[in-house]
Motif scaffolding. Structure first.
Motif, short mmCIF file in Angstrom:
data_model
loop_
_atom_site.label_atom_id
_atom_site.label_comp_id
_atom_site.label_asym_id
_atom_site.label_seq_id
_atom_site.Cartn_x
_atom_site.Cartn_y
_atom_site.Cartn_z
N CYS A 16 0.82 -1.20 0.00
CA CYS A 16 0.00 0.00 0.00
C CYS A 16 0.86 1.25 0.00
N GLU A 20 -1.72 5.45 -4.97
CA GLU A 20 -2.49 6.68 -4.95
C GLU A 20 -3.94 6.44 -5.34
N SER A 21 -4.80 7.26 -4.83
CA SER A 21 -6.21 7.17 -5.17
C SER A 21 -6.51 7.98 -6.41
N PRO A 24 -10.78 10.08 -5.10
CA PRO A 24 -10.88 10.37 -3.67
C PRO A 24 -12.32 10.38 -3.19
N TRP A 47 -6.20 0.55 4.87
CA TRP A 47 -7.24 0.31 3.85
C TRP A 47 -7.92 -1.04 4.10
N TYR A 176 -8.24 11.35 0.94
CA TYR A 176 -8.29 10.30 -0.08
C TYR A 176 -8.10 8.90 0.48
N HIS A 177 -7.63 8.79 1.72
CA HIS A 177 -7.49 7.48 2.35
C HIS A 177 -8.82 6.97 2.92
N GLN A 178 -9.75 7.88 3.17
CA GLN A 178 -11.01 7.49 3.79
C GLN A 178 -11.90 6.77 2.77
N TYR A 180 -11.08 4.17 1.13
CA TYR A 180 -10.20 3.97 -0.01
C TYR A 180 -10.61 2.77 -0.87
N TYR A 181 -10.87 1.65 -0.24
CA TYR A 181 -11.22 0.47 -1.03
C TYR A 181 -12.52 0.66 -1.79
N ASN A 184 -11.75 2.74 -4.73
CA ASN A 184 -10.72 2.24 -5.66
C ASN A 184 -10.62 0.71 -5.66
N CYS A 190 -5.61 -2.98 -3.99
CA CYS A 190 -6.95 -3.29 -3.52
C CYS A 190 -7.46 -4.61 -4.08
#
Length: 216
Positions: A16, A20-21, A24, A47, A176-178, A180-181, A184, A190
């Protein structure tokens, strides 16, 4: 055939760190925080942990972030160096009338390998350590009891190395981590790591009744 194997290996070996996302997640959430309790822990890439816990009935919020370090407002890039002392964690807001602390701990120890020191699979570094933050002595004792229960079950082969630390501060990760899966699912890491882990989780914990929680 060799080309197919190379592609498969490249998916398996992704981590991970550095991903990058492209999409977002920007939605905000509103929830009734009354009577909710919070727990913060880390079990590898956040994630994976976030992606599973948000499906549990009784879990009202799941936020990815950083805890356990010495720098205020750390960035993802800084945490990835391993020099800030933070771990990638999730902070969960849950309704104890619907889901217990012990059940959350059971899911936590199911989702990652607590016998691996400072890593989870190909994610290597202290930021990926297995760690539980407790708010008081009573909660620490419950966490330690949950570890002993899981360790004695034989679920993982080896001695658990999960760290216990008094909770001090939680720093939410970048937006952008919130979720995330969810945003993306086809991103290489993922699809190769997070997706299969969540599928395994859903198969094992179907009896808990899946009810999507809200990301940050």
């Amino acid at each position: 055939m060799n080309k197919i194997l190379v592609i498969l290996m490249s998916l398996i070996l992704v981590s991970c760190n550095g991903q990058e996302s492209k999409k977002p997640l920007t939605k905000n959430h509103k929830m009734n925080q009354q009577n909710l309790e919070y727990i913060t822990f880390g079990g590898g890439c956040f994630w994976c942990v976030e992606g599973a816990f948000q499906y549990l009935k009784g879990v009202e919020s799941v936020v990815s972030g950083y805890s356990g370090g010495h720098k205020n407002n750390p960035t993802y890039e800084e945490v990835c160096t391993g020099e800030t002392g933070h771990a990638e964690v999730v902070q969960i807001g849950y309704d104890p009338k619907v889901i217990s602390y012990e059940k959350l701990m059971d899911v936590f120890f199911f989702l990652h390998d607590p016998t691996q020191l400072n890593r989870q699979g190909n994610d290597i570094g202290t930021q990926y350590r297995s760690i539980i933050f407790y708010k008081d002595v009573a909660e620490k004792l419950k966490a330690e009891a949950a570890l002993k229960t899981s360790e004695s079950s034989g679920r993982w082969n080896g001695k658990y190395v999960t760290e216990f630390k008094k909770f001090e501060k939680f720093w939410p990760a970048e937006q952008y981590h919130q979720g995330y899966y969810e945003a993306n699912p086809n991103q290489p890491y993922c699809s190769a790591v997070v997706g299969p882990k969540i599928a395994k989780f859903k198969k094992h914990y179907g009896e808990l009744g899946m009810l999507k929680a809200t990301a940050l």
